[in-house]
Design a protein around this motif. Structure first.
Motif, PDB file in Angstrom:
ATOM      1  N   CYS A   9       0.839  -1.188   0.000  1.00 43.66           N
ATOM      2  CA  CYS A   9       0.000   0.000   0.000  1.00 43.66           C
ATOM      3  C   CYS A   9       0.881   1.247   0.000  1.00 43.66           C
ATOM      4  CB  CYS A   9      -0.954   0.008   1.195  1.00 43.66           C
ATOM      5  SG  CYS A   9      -0.164   0.061   2.787  1.00 43.66           S
ATOM      6  N   GLY A  10       0.350   2.327  -0.485  1.00 42.96           N
ATOM      7  CA  GLY A  10       1.085   3.595  -0.532  1.00 42.96           C
ATOM      8  C   GLY A  10       0.163   4.746  -0.172  1.00 42.96           C
ATOM      9  N   LEU A  11       0.728   5.740   0.535  1.00 47.99           N
ATOM     10  CA  LEU A  11      -0.058   6.892   0.979  1.00 47.99           C
ATOM     11  C   LEU A  11       0.498   8.163   0.331  1.00 47.99           C
ATOM     12  CD1 LEU A  11      -2.161   8.114   3.015  1.00 47.99           C
ATOM     13  CD2 LEU A  11      -0.293   8.217   4.653  1.00 47.99           C
ATOM     14  N   GLY A  12      -0.388   8.992  -0.153  1.00 48.38           N
ATOM     15  CA  GLY A  12       0.024  10.280  -0.717  1.00 48.38           C
ATOM     16  C   GLY A  12      -0.800  11.405  -0.107  1.00 48.38           C
ATOM     17  N   TYR A  13      -0.179  12.580   0.004  1.00 46.52           N
ATOM     18  CA  TYR A  13      -0.851  13.757   0.561  1.00 46.52           C
ATOM     19  C   TYR A  13      -0.432  14.969  -0.258  1.00 46.52           C
ATOM     20  CZ  TYR A  13      -1.632  17.794   3.561  1.00 46.52           C
ATOM     21  OH  TYR A  13      -2.019  19.025   4.037  1.00 46.52           O
ATOM     22  N   ASP A  14      -1.353  15.898  -0.433  1.00 46.11           N
ATOM     23  CA  ASP A  14      -0.977  17.157  -1.061  1.00 46.11           C
ATOM     24  C   ASP A  14      -1.881  18.271  -0.550  1.00 46.11           C
ATOM     25  OD1 ASP A  14       0.707  18.673  -2.648  1.00 46.11           O
ATOM     26  OD2 ASP A  14      -0.579  18.519  -4.411  1.00 46.11           O
ATOM     27  N   ILE A  15      -1.350  19.484  -0.601  1.00 44.76           N
ATOM     28  CA  ILE A  15      -2.121  20.679  -0.248  1.00 44.76           C
ATOM     29  C   ILE A  15      -1.729  21.790  -1.205  1.00 44.76           C
ATOM     30  CG2 ILE A  15      -0.397  21.299   1.536  1.00 44.76           C
ATOM     31  CD1 ILE A  15      -2.740  22.605   3.119  1.00 44.76           C
ATOM     32  N   HIS A  16      -2.695  22.548  -1.670  1.00 45.97           N
ATOM     33  CA  HIS A  16      -2.422  23.716  -2.513  1.00 45.97           C
ATOM     34  C   HIS A  16      -3.279  24.886  -2.037  1.00 45.97           C
ATOM     35  CE1 HIS A  16       0.119  22.415  -5.957  1.00 45.97           C
ATOM     36  NE2 HIS A  16      -0.225  21.230  -5.499  1.00 45.97           N
ATOM     37  N   PRO A  17      -2.696  26.094  -2.070  1.00 45.29           N
ATOM     38  CA  PRO A  17      -3.511  27.278  -1.781  1.00 45.29           C
ATOM     39  C   PRO A  17      -4.520  27.515  -2.897  1.00 45.29           C
ATOM     40  CG  PRO A  17      -1.220  27.907  -2.274  1.00 45.29           C
ATOM     41  CD  PRO A  17      -1.301  26.420  -2.382  1.00 45.29           C
ATOM     42  N   LEU A  18      -5.626  28.124  -2.556  1.00 42.06           N
ATOM     43  CA  LEU A  18      -6.665  28.457  -3.544  1.00 42.06           C
ATOM     44  C   LEU A  18      -6.650  29.957  -3.798  1.00 42.06           C
ATOM     45  CD1 LEU A  18      -9.555  26.190  -2.193  1.00 42.06           C
ATOM     46  CD2 LEU A  18      -8.130  25.783  -4.211  1.00 42.06           C
ATOM     47  N   LYS A  19      -6.607  30.322  -5.084  1.00 37.56           N
ATOM     48  CA  LYS A  19      -6.543  31.739  -5.469  1.00 37.56           C
ATOM     49  C   LYS A  19      -7.551  32.024  -6.576  1.00 37.56           C
ATOM     50  CE  LYS A  19      -2.843  32.769  -2.976  1.00 37.56           C
ATOM     51  NZ  LYS A  19      -3.057  33.387  -1.696  1.00 37.56           N
ATOM     52  N   LYS A  20      -8.056  33.263  -6.569  1.00 36.16           N
ATOM     53  CA  LYS A  20      -8.936  33.688  -7.660  1.00 36.16           C
ATOM     54  C   LYS A  20      -8.143  33.722  -8.965  1.00 36.16           C
ATOM     55  CE  LYS A  20     -12.423  36.304  -5.204  1.00 36.16           C
ATOM     56  NZ  LYS A  20     -12.740  37.585  -4.560  1.00 36.16           N
ATOM     57  N   ASP A  79      -3.109  20.469  -9.664  1.00 40.60           N
ATOM     58  CA  ASP A  79      -4.108  19.398  -9.450  1.00 40.60           C
ATOM     59  C   ASP A  79      -3.694  18.532  -8.251  1.00 40.60           C
ATOM     60  OD1 ASP A  79      -5.695  17.049  -9.643  1.00 40.60           O
ATOM     61  OD2 ASP A  79      -5.874  17.286 -11.815  1.00 40.60           O
ATOM     62  N   ALA A  80      -4.255  18.867  -7.094  1.00 41.35           N
ATOM     63  CA  ALA A  80      -3.824  18.235  -5.838  1.00 41.35           C
ATOM     64  C   ALA A  80      -4.138  16.742  -5.798  1.00 41.35           C
ATOM     65  CB  ALA A  80      -4.476  18.948  -4.651  1.00 41.35           C
ATOM     66  N   LEU A  81      -5.229  16.327  -6.458  1.00 42.27           N
ATOM     67  CA  LEU A  81      -5.564  14.895  -6.471  1.00 42.27           C
ATOM     68  C   LEU A  81      -4.526  14.129  -7.291  1.00 42.27           C
ATOM     69  CD1 LEU A  81      -7.426  12.503  -5.823  1.00 42.27           C
ATOM     70  CD2 LEU A  81      -8.810  13.137  -7.821  1.00 42.27           C
ATOM     71  N   ALA A  82      -4.199  14.640  -8.470  1.00 39.25           N
ATOM     72  CA  ALA A  82      -3.187  13.972  -9.305  1.00 39.25           C
ATOM     73  C   ALA A  82      -1.862  13.865  -8.553  1.00 39.25           C
ATOM     74  CB  ALA A  82      -3.005  14.737 -10.618  1.00 39.25           C
ATOM     75  N   HIS A  83      -1.495  14.915  -7.815  1.00 33.76           N
ATOM     76  CA  HIS A  83      -0.222  14.907  -7.096  1.00 33.76           C
ATOM     77  C   HIS A  83      -0.223  13.893  -5.948  1.00 33.76           C
ATOM     78  CE1 HIS A  83       0.549  19.352  -8.464  1.00 33.76           C
ATOM     79  NE2 HIS A  83       0.442  18.501  -9.466  1.00 33.76           N
ATOM     80  N   ALA A  84      -1.305  13.863  -5.184  1.00 33.33           N
ATOM     81  CA  ALA A  84      -1.383  12.925  -4.052  1.00 33.33           C
ATOM     82  C   ALA A  84      -1.361  11.481  -4.556  1.00 33.33           C
ATOM     83  CB  ALA A  84      -2.645  13.191  -3.232  1.00 33.33           C
ATOM     84  N   VAL A  85      -2.039  11.231  -5.678  1.00 35.50           N
ATOM     85  CA  VAL A  85      -2.077   9.867  -6.230  1.00 35.50           C
ATOM     86  C   VAL A  85      -0.696   9.471  -6.758  1.00 35.50           C
ATOM     87  CG1 VAL A  85      -3.073   8.404  -8.033  1.00 35.50           C
ATOM     88  CG2 VAL A  85      -4.553   9.908  -6.678  1.00 35.50           C
ATOM     89  N   CYS A  86       0.009  10.411  -7.378  1.00 31.36           N
ATOM     90  CA  CYS A  86       1.394  10.156  -7.813  1.00 31.36           C
ATOM     91  C   CYS A  86       2.230   9.653  -6.631  1.00 31.36           C
ATOM     92  CB  CYS A  86       2.051  11.447  -8.306  1.00 31.36           C
ATOM     93  SG  CYS A  86       2.040  11.689 -10.052  1.00 31.36           S
TER      94      CYS A  86
END
Ligand code: MG
Length: 159
Positions: free
Chosen positions: A4-15, A39-46
């Motif tokens: 199993c593998g775990l990924g996490y990501d966070i990105h600031p949200l801007k207008k 794309d935080a989902l793509a990054h976490a899944v990577c």
């Protein structure tokens, strides 16, 4: 063999930025700020795939200091990471993700995101699941200033 593998990501949200999850553009007032398309989902899944296969992490594969990845399409980066994982003999069994943000609501887009991720990872949408959560008003994410994603994958290898 299973891993199993775990990924996490966070990105600031801007207008003025596009809100992307798994390559799907979601209508929103703000979008992810990042060196790539954010794309935080793509990054976490990577990172989940690379962690399970022991092949590194997204920062090693695609250094943010490299101008080649400026505004990069994160689904292309995910495809590249997935190719490396496949070449090492690993196959994705399933992927489960949590998306944490106040706005927009993720649920109406869940199935289209599952389909997009399934296509990128060459599995069926049934092998991919995701849940939307809020941070109940707490922290930067709770104040609508960020999106966070957790991704957990299971990989298998035969022989
Ligand atoms: Mg990222």
């Amino acid at each position: 063999m299973l891993r199993c593998g775990l990924g996490y990501d966070i990105h600031p949200l801007k207008k003025g930025r596009i809100f992307l999850l798994g390559g799907v553009e979601i209508p929103a007032l703000k979008g992810e700020l990042g060196h790539s398309d954010g794309d935080a989902l793509a990054h976490a899944v990577c990172d989940a795939l690379l962690g399970a296969s022991g092949l590194g992490d997204i920062g090693e594969l695609f250094p943010p200091s490299d101008p080649a990845y400026r505004d990069a399409d994160s689904m292309v980066l995910l495809g590249y990471a997935h190719e490396k994982v496949k070449q090492a003999g690993w196959h994705l069994v399933n992927l489960d993700c949590v998306i944490i943000c106040e706005k927009p609501k993720v649920l109406p887009y869940r199935d289209v995101i599952r389909s997009s991720m399934a296509k990128a990872l060459e599995v069926t949408p049934e092998q991919i699941f995701l849940k939307g959560k809020t941070a109940e008003g707490m922290g930067s994410t709770g104040k609508g200033k960020a999106v966070e994603v957790l991704a957990l994958c299971l990989l298998e290898k035969h022989g």
